[in-house]
Write a protein that holds these residues in place. Structure first.
Motif, PDB file in Angstrom:
ATOM      1  N   LYS A   1      -2.349   4.722  12.346  1.00 55.49           N
ATOM      2  CA  LYS A   1      -2.550   5.359  11.039  1.00 55.49           C
ATOM      3  C   LYS A   1      -2.910   4.336   9.971  1.00 55.49           C
ATOM      4  O   LYS A   1      -3.773   4.577   9.121  1.00 55.49           O
ATOM      5  CB  LYS A   1      -1.268   6.111  10.654  1.00 55.49           C
ATOM      6  CG  LYS A   1      -1.210   6.610   9.224  1.00 55.49           C
ATOM      7  CD  LYS A   1      -1.970   7.888   9.016  1.00 55.49           C
ATOM      8  CE  LYS A   1      -1.711   8.446   7.614  1.00 55.49           C
ATOM      9  NZ  LYS A   1      -2.521   9.633   7.326  1.00 55.49           N
ATOM     10  N   TYR A   2      -2.256   3.177  10.021  1.00 58.37           N
ATOM     11  CA  TYR A   2      -2.456   2.181   8.966  1.00 58.37           C
ATOM     12  C   TYR A   2      -3.087   0.881   9.483  1.00 58.37           C
ATOM     13  O   TYR A   2      -2.942  -0.167   8.855  1.00 58.37           O
ATOM     14  CB  TYR A   2      -1.123   1.904   8.268  1.00 58.37           C
ATOM     15  CG  TYR A   2      -0.657   3.103   7.471  1.00 58.37           C
ATOM     16  CD1 TYR A   2      -1.357   3.508   6.345  1.00 58.37           C
ATOM     17  CD2 TYR A   2       0.454   3.853   7.868  1.00 58.37           C
ATOM     18  CE1 TYR A   2      -0.965   4.619   5.615  1.00 58.37           C
ATOM     19  CE2 TYR A   2       0.851   4.965   7.141  1.00 58.37           C
ATOM     20  CZ  TYR A   2       0.138   5.347   6.017  1.00 58.37           C
ATOM     21  OH  TYR A   2       0.526   6.459   5.306  1.00 58.37           O
ATOM     22  N   SER A   3      -3.800   0.968  10.585  1.00 55.20           N
ATOM     23  CA  SER A   3      -4.403  -0.238  11.167  1.00 55.20           C
ATOM     24  C   SER A   3      -5.499  -0.836  10.279  1.00 55.20           C
ATOM     25  O   SER A   3      -5.837  -2.017  10.414  1.00 55.20           O
ATOM     26  CB  SER A   3      -4.980   0.074  12.551  1.00 55.20           C
ATOM     27  OG  SER A   3      -5.996   1.062  12.454  1.00 55.20           O
ATOM     28  N   SER A   4      -6.050  -0.043   9.358  1.00 52.54           N
ATOM     29  CA  SER A   4      -7.105  -0.554   8.475  1.00 52.54           C
ATOM     30  C   SER A   4      -6.548  -1.225   7.222  1.00 52.54           C
ATOM     31  O   SER A   4      -7.300  -1.796   6.435  1.00 52.54           O
ATOM     32  CB  SER A   4      -8.038   0.591   8.055  1.00 52.54           C
ATOM     33  OG  SER A   4      -7.328   1.562   7.293  1.00 52.54           O
ATOM     34  N   ARG A   5      -5.231  -1.154   7.036  1.00 50.83           N
ATOM     35  CA  ARG A   5      -4.619  -1.751   5.850  1.00 50.83           C
ATOM     36  C   ARG A   5      -4.160  -3.177   6.153  1.00 50.83           C
ATOM     37  O   ARG A   5      -3.600  -3.445   7.212  1.00 50.83           O
ATOM     38  CB  ARG A   5      -3.409  -0.934   5.386  1.00 50.83           C
ATOM     39  CG  ARG A   5      -3.668   0.526   5.106  1.00 50.83           C
ATOM     40  CD  ARG A   5      -4.728   0.807   4.076  1.00 50.83           C
ATOM     41  NE  ARG A   5      -4.639  -0.001   2.872  1.00 50.83           N
ATOM     42  CZ  ARG A   5      -5.430   0.185   1.804  1.00 50.83           C
ATOM     43  NH1 ARG A   5      -6.354   1.142   1.822  1.00 50.83           N
ATOM     44  NH2 ARG A   5      -5.302  -0.589   0.751  1.00 50.83           N
TER      45      ARG A   5
ATOM     46  N   SER B   1       0.929  12.242   2.538  1.00 49.09           N
ATOM     47  CA  SER B   1       0.502  11.865   3.887  1.00 49.09           C
ATOM     48  C   SER B   1       0.780  12.960   4.906  1.00 49.09           C
ATOM     49  O   SER B   1       1.732  13.732   4.778  1.00 49.09           O
ATOM     50  CB  SER B   1       1.232  10.572   4.298  1.00 49.09           C
ATOM     51  OG  SER B   1       1.040  10.287   5.659  1.00 49.09           O
TER      52      SER B   1
ATOM     53  N   ILE C   1       3.882  -1.183   3.758  1.00 51.37           N
ATOM     54  CA  ILE C   1       3.263   0.148   3.758  1.00 51.37           C
ATOM     55  C   ILE C   1       4.336   1.164   3.386  1.00 51.37           C
ATOM     56  O   ILE C   1       5.397   1.219   4.010  1.00 51.37           O
ATOM     57  CB  ILE C   1       2.686   0.512   5.143  1.00 51.37           C
ATOM     58  CG1 ILE C   1       1.674  -0.540   5.610  1.00 51.37           C
ATOM     59  CG2 ILE C   1       2.056   1.912   5.110  1.00 51.37           C
ATOM     60  CD1 ILE C   1       0.398  -0.588   4.822  1.00 51.37           C
TER      61      ILE C   1
ATOM     62  N   TYR D   1       0.867  -1.188   0.000  1.00 48.61           N
ATOM     63  CA  TYR D   1       0.000   0.000   0.000  1.00 48.61           C
ATOM     64  C   TYR D   1       0.896   1.228   0.000  1.00 48.61           C
ATOM     65  O   TYR D   1       1.784   1.367   0.840  1.00 48.61           O
ATOM     66  CB  TYR D   1      -0.903   0.040   1.234  1.00 48.61           C
ATOM     67  CG  TYR D   1      -1.673   1.340   1.327  1.00 48.61           C
ATOM     68  CD1 TYR D   1      -2.756   1.585   0.485  1.00 48.61           C
ATOM     69  CD2 TYR D   1      -1.305   2.334   2.230  1.00 48.61           C
ATOM     70  CE1 TYR D   1      -3.452   2.778   0.550  1.00 48.61           C
ATOM     71  CE2 TYR D   1      -1.999   3.525   2.307  1.00 48.61           C
ATOM     72  CZ  TYR D   1      -3.075   3.749   1.460  1.00 48.61           C
ATOM     73  OH  TYR D   1      -3.746   4.935   1.523  1.00 48.61           O
TER      74      TYR D   1
ATOM     75  N   SER E   1       0.636   5.326   0.235  1.00 43.61           N
ATOM     76  CA  SER E   1      -0.304   6.384   0.587  1.00 43.61           C
ATOM     77  C   SER E   1      -0.245   7.512  -0.433  1.00 43.61           C
ATOM     78  O   SER E   1       0.777   7.710  -1.094  1.00 43.61           O
ATOM     79  CB  SER E   1       0.035   6.943   1.970  1.00 43.61           C
ATOM     80  OG  SER E   1       1.137   7.836   1.902  1.00 43.61           O
TER      81      SER E   1
ATOM     82  N   ASP F   1       4.728   5.148   3.155  1.00 41.69           N
ATOM     83  CA  ASP F   1       4.110   6.433   3.484  1.00 41.69           C
ATOM     84  C   ASP F   1       4.803   7.537   2.694  1.00 41.69           C
ATOM     85  O   ASP F   1       6.025   7.706   2.772  1.00 41.69           O
ATOM     86  CB  ASP F   1       4.231   6.705   4.993  1.00 41.69           C
ATOM     87  CG  ASP F   1       3.548   7.995   5.393  1.00 41.69           C
ATOM     88  OD1 ASP F   1       2.346   7.937   5.733  1.00 41.69           O
ATOM     89  OD2 ASP F   1       4.195   9.061   5.372  1.00 41.69           O
TER      90      ASP F   1
END
Length: 230
Positions: A67-71, A27, A76, A22, A24, A78
């Protein structure tokens, strides 16, 4: 990270083709962490409660995780312009427990300036406003200030910690995307995958920057025109 107008949106869109990654859009994470650090040290309660630097680092790490707990992707990336600053690199090493790895697109500064001016000119004239000439724009535009700030941060960090950077030159990215993506895979230590030449653009909201189509890409890879000298 990147110097503005050096290909970061293109690179982010290419990296986002990976199912394990992922990337971003631009950011706010770095600025949020900076605000917390400032508040921590400026607040008298920090000294009154004997708060330690280790406590601060735990707080910062929890923000990054949240910040990225939903990914669900294991990788990751950023995107932020402040990461190359040497002080930020030192802080992030303490927070993460490992040295940060920074992927940075770069391009001759004159080409970045020309590209920024032209996209601002197009946006301004679409609003039926008058655009200043290039010499006036260089002296007064906040976009020019942002460009120089990004350049200085990158120059500062790379001069001190070159081993923490993977520099991706704009021309090389346009000429041979696969080679540059493979370099990034080696830098991060992940499997190489074949890229798709059809670009599905990473989502960026240009409205806050006041420049229409600031991050807009075509569906295929090609260098911006005209050249900087022109």
């Amino acid at each position: 990270s990147a110097i503005p107008r050096s290909g970061s949106t293109l690179l982010a869109s290419l990296l986002s083709q990976r199912p394990d990654t992922y990337v971003s859009p631009t950011s706010n994470l770095g600025e949020i962490l900076g605000s917390v650090i400032t508040s921590f040290y400026d607040n008298p309660a920090t000294k009154a409660s004997y708060s330690s630097e280790e406590e601060l680092h735990r707080i910062l790490k929890s923000i990054i995780v949240a910040k990225y707990s939903s990914r669900n992707e294991p990788i990751i990336i950023d995107k932020g312009r402040i990461w190359p600053d040497s002080e930020n690199i030192e802080t992030m090493k303490k927070v993460l427990g490992v040295s940060p790895k920074i992927i940075a697109t770069v391009r001759p500064i004159a080409e970045c300036i020309a590209s920024f001016y032209l996209v601002d000119k197009k946006s301004t004239e679409s609003e039926k406003l008058k655009m200043p000439d290039i010499k006036s724009w260089l002296k007064t535009s906040p976009l020019m200030t942002a460009l120089i700030d990004g350049y200085n941060a990158l120059k500062n960090g790379y001069s001190i910690y070159p081993e923490k950077f993977c520099l991706i030159e704009y021309n090389n990215l346009c000429d041979d995307p696969q080679k540059e993506l493979d370099r990034i895979s080696d830098f991060i230590g992940i499997e190489k995958i074949k890229y798709n030449p059809h670009i599905n653009q990473i989502n960026e909201n240009d409205e806050p920057w006041g420049v229409k189509d600031l991050h807009k890409l075509g569906t295929s890879i090609k260098k911006t025109e005209p050249d900087a000298q022109e």
